[in-house]
Design a protein around this motif. Structure first.
Motif, mmCIF file in Angstrom:
data_model
loop_
_atom_site.group_PDB
_atom_site.id
_atom_site.type_symbol
_atom_site.label_atom_id
_atom_site.label_comp_id
_atom_site.label_asym_id
_atom_site.label_seq_id
_atom_site.Cartn_x
_atom_site.Cartn_y
_atom_site.Cartn_z
ATOM 1 N N LEU A 50 0.822 -1.208 0.000
ATOM 2 C CA LEU A 50 0.000 0.000 0.000
ATOM 3 C C LEU A 50 0.859 1.263 0.000
ATOM 4 C CD1 LEU A 50 -2.791 -1.088 2.486
ATOM 5 C CD2 LEU A 50 -3.158 -0.441 0.097
ATOM 6 N N CYS A 51 1.955 1.247 0.763
ATOM 7 C CA CYS A 51 2.875 2.391 0.748
ATOM 8 C C CYS A 51 3.439 2.599 -0.652
ATOM 9 C CB CYS A 51 4.024 2.145 1.730
ATOM 10 S SG CYS A 51 3.664 2.622 3.423
ATOM 11 N N LEU A 52 3.820 1.497 -1.284
ATOM 12 C CA LEU A 52 4.379 1.583 -2.624
ATOM 13 C C LEU A 52 3.328 2.034 -3.635
ATOM 14 C CD1 LEU A 52 7.114 1.193 -3.873
ATOM 15 C CD2 LEU A 52 6.624 -1.248 -4.141
ATOM 16 N N LEU A 53 2.081 1.597 -3.434
ATOM 17 C CA LEU A 53 0.987 2.062 -4.290
ATOM 18 C C LEU A 53 0.816 3.572 -4.144
ATOM 19 C CD1 LEU A 53 -1.406 1.529 -6.183
ATOM 20 C CD2 LEU A 53 -2.794 1.022 -4.159
ATOM 21 N N GLY A 54 0.908 4.061 -2.912
ATOM 22 C CA GLY A 54 0.824 5.502 -2.684
ATOM 23 C C GLY A 54 1.941 6.246 -3.401
ATOM 24 N N GLU A 55 3.161 5.726 -3.328
ATOM 25 C CA GLU A 55 4.293 6.362 -4.008
ATOM 26 C C GLU A 55 4.078 6.390 -5.521
ATOM 27 O OE1 GLU A 55 8.324 5.357 -2.872
ATOM 28 O OE2 GLU A 55 7.579 4.405 -1.044
ATOM 29 N N ALA A 56 3.528 5.301 -6.058
ATOM 30 C CA ALA A 56 3.289 5.232 -7.505
ATOM 31 C C ALA A 56 2.267 6.276 -7.941
ATOM 32 C CB ALA A 56 2.833 3.829 -7.892
ATOM 33 N N HIS A 57 1.213 6.435 -7.160
ATOM 34 C CA HIS A 57 0.197 7.437 -7.509
ATOM 35 C C HIS A 57 0.736 8.862 -7.338
ATOM 36 C CE1 HIS A 57 -3.317 5.184 -8.651
ATOM 37 N NE2 HIS A 57 -3.196 4.395 -7.618
ATOM 38 N N ILE A 58 1.594 9.075 -6.356
ATOM 39 C CA ILE A 58 2.219 10.391 -6.188
ATOM 40 C C ILE A 58 3.075 10.716 -7.413
ATOM 41 C CG2 ILE A 58 3.948 11.691 -4.879
ATOM 42 C CD1 ILE A 58 2.931 10.200 -2.359
ATOM 43 N N ALA A 59 3.840 9.737 -7.880
ATOM 44 C CA ALA A 59 4.680 9.947 -9.065
ATOM 45 C C ALA A 59 3.819 10.221 -10.290
ATOM 46 C CB ALA A 59 5.554 8.716 -9.299
ATOM 47 N N LYS A 60 2.712 9.506 -10.408
ATOM 48 C CA LYS A 60 1.814 9.706 -11.552
ATOM 49 C C LYS A 60 1.188 11.106 -11.497
ATOM 50 C CE LYS A 60 -2.014 7.361 -13.929
ATOM 51 N NZ LYS A 60 -3.224 8.056 -13.498
ATOM 52 N N ALA A 61 0.813 11.544 -10.306
ATOM 53 C CA ALA A 61 0.243 12.886 -10.156
ATOM 54 C C ALA A 61 1.266 13.954 -10.520
ATOM 55 C CB ALA A 61 -0.240 13.085 -8.718
ATOM 56 N N ALA A 62 2.505 13.744 -10.092
ATOM 57 C CA ALA A 62 3.558 14.724 -10.364
ATOM 58 C C ALA A 62 3.851 14.854 -11.850
ATOM 59 C CB ALA A 62 4.828 14.337 -9.616
ATOM 60 N N ALA A 63 3.602 13.778 -12.592
ATOM 61 C CA ALA A 63 3.922 13.786 -14.024
ATOM 62 C C ALA A 63 2.781 14.291 -14.889
ATOM 63 C CB ALA A 63 4.310 12.372 -14.466
ATOM 64 N N SER A 64 1.598 14.468 -14.310
ATOM 65 C CA SER A 64 0.439 14.837 -15.118
ATOM 66 C C SER A 64 0.225 16.351 -15.176
ATOM 67 C CB SER A 64 -0.832 14.184 -14.567
ATOM 68 O OG SER A 64 -1.958 14.591 -15.317
ATOM 69 N N PRO A 65 -0.093 16.879 -16.358
ATOM 70 C CA PRO A 65 -0.395 18.306 -16.488
ATOM 71 C C PRO A 65 -1.880 18.605 -16.255
ATOM 72 C CG PRO A 65 -0.322 17.329 -18.665
ATOM 73 C CD PRO A 65 -0.022 16.216 -17.687
ATOM 74 N N PHE A 66 -2.669 17.566 -16.021
ATOM 75 C CA PHE A 66 -4.115 17.730 -15.900
ATOM 76 C C PHE A 66 -4.549 17.703 -14.430
ATOM 77 C CE2 PHE A 66 -3.319 15.480 -19.944
ATOM 78 C CZ PHE A 66 -3.714 16.494 -20.811
ATOM 79 N N GLU A 67 -5.174 18.767 -13.997
ATOM 80 C CA GLU A 67 -5.555 18.903 -12.589
ATOM 81 C C GLU A 67 -6.479 17.778 -12.137
ATOM 82 O OE1 GLU A 67 -5.410 20.633 -8.820
ATOM 83 O OE2 GLU A 67 -4.184 20.873 -10.609
ATOM 84 N N LYS A 68 -7.412 17.382 -12.983
ATOM 85 C CA LYS A 68 -8.338 16.308 -12.616
ATOM 86 C C LYS A 68 -7.583 15.010 -12.330
ATOM 87 C CE LYS A 68 -12.381 13.686 -14.162
ATOM 88 N NZ LYS A 68 -13.352 13.462 -15.256
ATOM 89 N N VAL A 69 -6.632 14.671 -13.187
ATOM 90 C CA VAL A 69 -5.825 13.458 -13.003
ATOM 91 C C VAL A 69 -4.999 13.569 -11.730
ATOM 92 C CG1 VAL A 69 -3.964 12.050 -13.972
ATOM 93 C CG2 VAL A 69 -5.750 12.961 -15.472
ATOM 94 N N VAL A 70 -4.424 14.760 -11.513
ATOM 95 C CA VAL A 70 -3.621 14.990 -10.310
ATOM 96 C C VAL A 70 -4.449 14.728 -9.050
ATOM 97 C CG1 VAL A 70 -2.434 16.731 -8.922
ATOM 98 C CG2 VAL A 70 -2.030 16.604 -11.395
#
Length: 241
Positions: free
Chosen positions: A166-186
């Motif tokens: 779960l911690c690693l899943l959280g890190e993956a979603h944080i990285a995905k949010a950081a890479a997205s230019p779209f506020e909704k995705v973030v």
């Protein structure tokens, strides 16, 4: 009929032997890779945990089954990625090798029917993708395997491994949010990240694992930094410390 039965048994035995040999080969490759990277890289905090996992892997390879050795080796590789700073040349060379090694291991564990081994290999694969998070495809590539790993660990009813996943899943979603230019995705990814890390916090709390709790809370604070007020972030960081 007896001949067909004997042939079937022999074929299954041969297939099992081939998979054991492949597991042994992958485990040896993983340990060789760990030793090479360990010599070349600047190691940060958490080195003791990595060394313990490396010793466990070496012991399992020498004394246990090939599957046990491969599982322990995958855990050692994932731990090394956590505690090292990979230099640019290695990002382009050895990290790709780690990714393929983790993919091969997860596929083999699936063939062996070893759910725990598959989960750990998928976690290692996610960690490898997060290590190359600056590459455009990396965050999405990190999310897919760790989502499967969380499902597997829940089915195994392994609370400690589920919390780590779960911690690693959280890190993956944080990285995905950081890479997205779209506020909704973030916002969607940050919500998924905080849900995962807060669940991990609770699992660690029930297990009285303070180190795990601190790590989960730190991930939660990083996620909150993206879209909530500073006071809530500082509170999370303070508890993590």
């Amino acid at each position: 009929a007896r001949g067909l039965c004997s042939e079937g048994t022999a074929g299954a035995s041969q297939a099992g032997g081939l998979m054991e040999a492949e597991a042994q080969n992958l485990a040896s490759r993983a340990i060789e890779l760990v030793e090479e990277l360990e010599e070349e890289e600047e190691v940060e905090e958490g080195f003791d945990e990595f060394k313990r996992k490396k010793r466990d892997a070496e012991r399992a390879i020498a004394q246990g089954t090939a599957g046990e050795g491969l599982l322990a080796a995958m855990a050692a590789v994932e731990s090394l990625l956590v505690v090292t700073k990979l230099k640019e040349p290695l990002v382009m060379t050895r990290l790709r090798e780690i990714i393929w090694l983790a993919k091969d291991a997860s596929a083999l564990f699936e063939d062996l029917g070893d759910a725990r081994g598959r989960a750990v290999s998928l976690m290692t694969l996610t960690r490898a993708h997060l290590t190359r998070a600056q590459e455009p495809d990396a965050p999405m590539a990190a999310v897919k395997p760790i989502k499967e790993a969380v499902v597997i660990t829940r089915e195994l009813q392994d609370q400690a491994l589920t919390a780590e996943a779960l911690c690693l899943l959280g890190e993956a979603h944080i990285a995905k949010a950081a890479a997205s230019p779209f506020e909704k995705v973030v916002l969607e990814d940050i919500a998924l990240a905080t849900a995962a890390t807060r669940e991990a916090e609770e699992v660690f709390r029930l297990a009285d694992d303070r180190r795990g709790m601190a790590r989960a809370m730190h991930c939660t604070a990083r996620a909150l930094l993206r879209h909530t007020d500073e006071d809530e972030v500082l509170e999370g960081e303070r508890y993590a410390d």
